[in-house]
Design a protein around this motif. Structure first.
Motif, PDB file in Angstrom:
ATOM      1  N   TRP A 420       1.172  -1.457  -0.045  1.00  0.00           N
ATOM      2  CA  TRP A 420      -0.246   0.168  -0.268  1.00  0.00           C
ATOM      3  C   TRP A 420       0.515   0.903  -0.159  1.00  0.00           C
ATOM      4  N   THR A 421       1.536   1.479   0.845  1.00  0.00           N
ATOM      5  CA  THR A 421       2.610   2.494   0.855  1.00  0.00           C
ATOM      6  C   THR A 421       3.242   2.739  -0.389  1.00  0.00           C
ATOM      7  N   ARG A 424       0.143   3.815  -3.037  1.00  0.00           N
ATOM      8  CA  ARG A 424      -0.710   4.548  -2.857  1.00  0.00           C
ATOM      9  C   ARG A 424      -0.433   6.194  -3.675  1.00  0.00           C
ATOM     10  N   SER A 425       0.950   6.937  -3.788  1.00  0.00           N
ATOM     11  CA  SER A 425       0.796   8.017  -4.126  1.00  0.00           C
ATOM     12  C   SER A 425       0.540   7.399  -5.876  1.00  0.00           C
ATOM     13  N   PRO A 467      -6.075   2.698   6.374  1.00  0.00           N
ATOM     14  CA  PRO A 467      -5.116   3.251   5.509  1.00  0.00           C
ATOM     15  C   PRO A 467      -4.021   4.254   5.340  1.00  0.00           C
ATOM     16  N   GLU A 468      -4.903   5.255   6.559  1.00  0.00           N
ATOM     17  CA  GLU A 468      -3.975   6.447   6.992  1.00  0.00           C
ATOM     18  C   GLU A 468      -3.308   6.404   8.333  1.00  0.00           C
ATOM     19  N   GLY A 494      -1.093   2.102   6.999  1.00  0.00           N
ATOM     20  CA  GLY A 494      -1.461   0.469   6.291  1.00  0.00           C
ATOM     21  C   GLY A 494      -1.972  -0.251   7.490  1.00  0.00           C
TER      22      GLY A 494
END
Length: 535
Positions: A420-421, A424-425, A467-468, A494
């Motif tokens: 995810w990290t 995500r961008s 996720p934040e 996440g």
């Protein structure tokens, strides 16, 4: 039913000197008592009818750290389904199955316990088809610690690869032994077994497929450095694929290939360059090894029309070949791994063998190309962990000796936050994550009739995550046996908050109470069998 506070009850008793005045109060008191009894009987009978044979239930919101009892409703403003992500309420029955999914947040808790997780994301439990449990035969991991770290990472089904355990699941008897051992351990999540295909093993293929209960088969096309798991030639791969296609399962038993082909005389630990240099190690396993093997496997799939599953693709050049093959309609499944998306060789300092894996992590330009193939071209079917643990001694951590270190990264627990990290961008969606980490592997390995989706009739396997939330990976939060990994010391978005397996909560983060530990409940995992065996 709420009762009237004691200070306002109509009758509390009177002093004996006023006993003659007690009679007027007795009748109202009797009416109240009778009404309470009648209401209680009706309520009891109603609950008995609705929840007959139900182990336990409570028609009130679940407490933060209480056991979530059956049946219950799980609700969130972000529930990830095949039809999108939206506020929804998931009804879980007393058998641990999803009864129905209702759009919106229900308020009525008459079904049972109401477990509201607010704005946390609810996704189907993750499936990791590439995990090295390494039991029996080693001290590097085990079914208990491997499945515990899986639960802590939101994974509810792992497939155990046949490597670094003795015997390495290359015969019918060894697979049965592995299954017996796994069933005797505490399994926090479900486990599927992968059988090994080695030279000269073709005659036992049907036994492995139909009687031992394996989920798939695996071979190496390069030296695995395991004495009981030698590599196969491309000709031998062809023989296995022909046999699979001709069996009654019609080639649906997946054949997983470690795809590297080295030139003659290759030796894994014999290469030029400083022993502590990661770049020297990377150059010893160049892209050409993967390209040569992937090209050969594509040609076989084209010729035989039998799909092959290529594990841990690290080379963008090899990925380009897979892209062309898929566009041509050749049956092929492509897997990449967390470490190839999260790390780049340029950033790995010398003397850090915890990053050593095969194929190696490659430079940042290669990583960016892999991301493009993943996000723009939909090339990869699965993102796995290739969790390959080792003892500190085997990893040569004290010496920082990359050359002699065991090749493998412990990453099962951190697959979701690391992926995810990394993505995500780039605007990745929760639905895409659920596809790569749950739905697609469920379909490929034929468990999509029970796992991989949040839908009516499916097993109630969930990962609930934020996720934040940005968190630090520390040794104290690791559940795999040896607390050394390339992921230690990193920060990721996440955090996994809870994991459910068939409706039972098997993991809950304790971070909200200021602790590094977790609350983990009774394990419920089982060794599963491939549904193809039932045909």
């Amino acid at each position: 039913m709420s009762q009237t506070p004691a200070s306002r009850q109509p009758f509390l008793g009177v002093p004996s000197s006023q006993s003659s005045g007690a009679v007027p109060y007795f009748r109202p008191f009797l009416v109240v008592v009778v009404a309470i009894l009648i209401t209680s009987i009706i309520s009891w009978q109603h609950s008995r009818t609705m929840y007959k044979n139900t182990p336990s239930y409570s028609s009130f919101p679940c407490r933060s750290f209480s056991v979530v009892s059956f049946p219950f409703v799980l609700r969130s403003t972000r529930v990830v389904t095949e039809n999108g992500t939206f506020p929804a309420s998931i009804f879980v029955d007393r058998n641990g199955l999803i009864s129905r999914v209702v759009s919106g947040l229900v308020e009525d808790s008459s079904w049972g316990c109401l477990h509201d997780v607010g704005n946390f994301v609810v996704m189907p439990g993750l499936i990791d088809p590439h995990v090295h449990v390494n039991e029996p035969g080693t001290d590097s991991e085990g079914f208990n610690t491997a499945t515990l770290s899986a639960a802590a990472g939101g994974t509810t089904l792992i497939f155990d690869m046949p490597l670094n355990s003795h015997p390495a699941c290359t015969t019918y008897e060894s697979i049965l032994e592995k299954s017996r051992i796994a069933n005797s351990r505490q399994l926090w999540v479900d486990v599927g077994l992968i059988g090994g295909m080695i030279p000269g093993n073709l005659e036992t293929l049907s036994d492995q497929v139909f009687r031992a209960g394996v989920m798939a088969l695996k071979s190496f096309t390069i030296d695995s450095q395991a004495y009981d798991f030698p590599p196969v030639s491309i000709h031998e791969v062809e023989q296995v694929m022909l046999a699979l296609r001709n069996l009654s399962i019609d080639g649906e038993m997946r054949y997983m290939i470690h795809a590297e082909i080295a030139p003659p005389g290759f030796s894994p630990n014999n290469y030029e360059g400083p022993s502590r240099s990661y770049m020297a190690f990377m150059r010893s396993r160049p892209d050409s090894f993967e390209v040569r093997a992937v090209q050969a496997l594509i040609e076989l799939s084209r010729k035989i029309d039998c799909p092959v599953y290529i594990v841990h693709i690290s080379s963008a050049d090899a990925a380009e070949l897979v892209k062309q093959a898929k566009e041509e309609g050749i049956p092929i499944f492509a897997e990449t791994c967390t470490q190839y998306l999260a790390f780049a060789a340029d950033d790995i300092p010398d003397g850090h063998p915890e990053f050593k894996c095969v194929p190696p992590i490659r430079p940042n330009g290669n990583r960016k190309r892999l991301l493009r193939y993943l996000l723009q071209d939909n090339l990869f079917d699965v993102i796995a962990s290739d969790h390959a643990p080792a003892t500190p001694g085997e990893k040569c951590l004290e010496q920082g000796n990359v050359r002699m270190a065991y090749a493998g990264i412990s990453g099962l627990q951190y697959r979701l936050p690391a992926v995810w990290t990394a993505l995500r961008s780039y605007g990745v969606t929760f639905e895409q994550l659920a596809y790569w980490l749950s739905l697609s592997p469920a379909k490929i390995f034929h468990v999509d009739d029970r796992k991989g989706r949040i839908a009516s009739g499916m097993e109630a396997d969930f990962v609930i995550w934020d996720p934040e939330s940005l968190f630090n990976v520390t040794e104290s939060s690791c559940y795999f046996r040896h607390k050394k990994s390339a992921f230690i010391g990193k920060q990721y978005f996440g955090e996994v908050k809870e994991t459910f397996l068939r409706g039972s909560r098997i993991f809950k983060s304790d971070a909200e109470r200021g602790k590094l530990g977790t609350i983990v409940q009774q394990p419920r995992g089982v060794v599963i069998r491939n549904r193809l065996l039932e045909k």
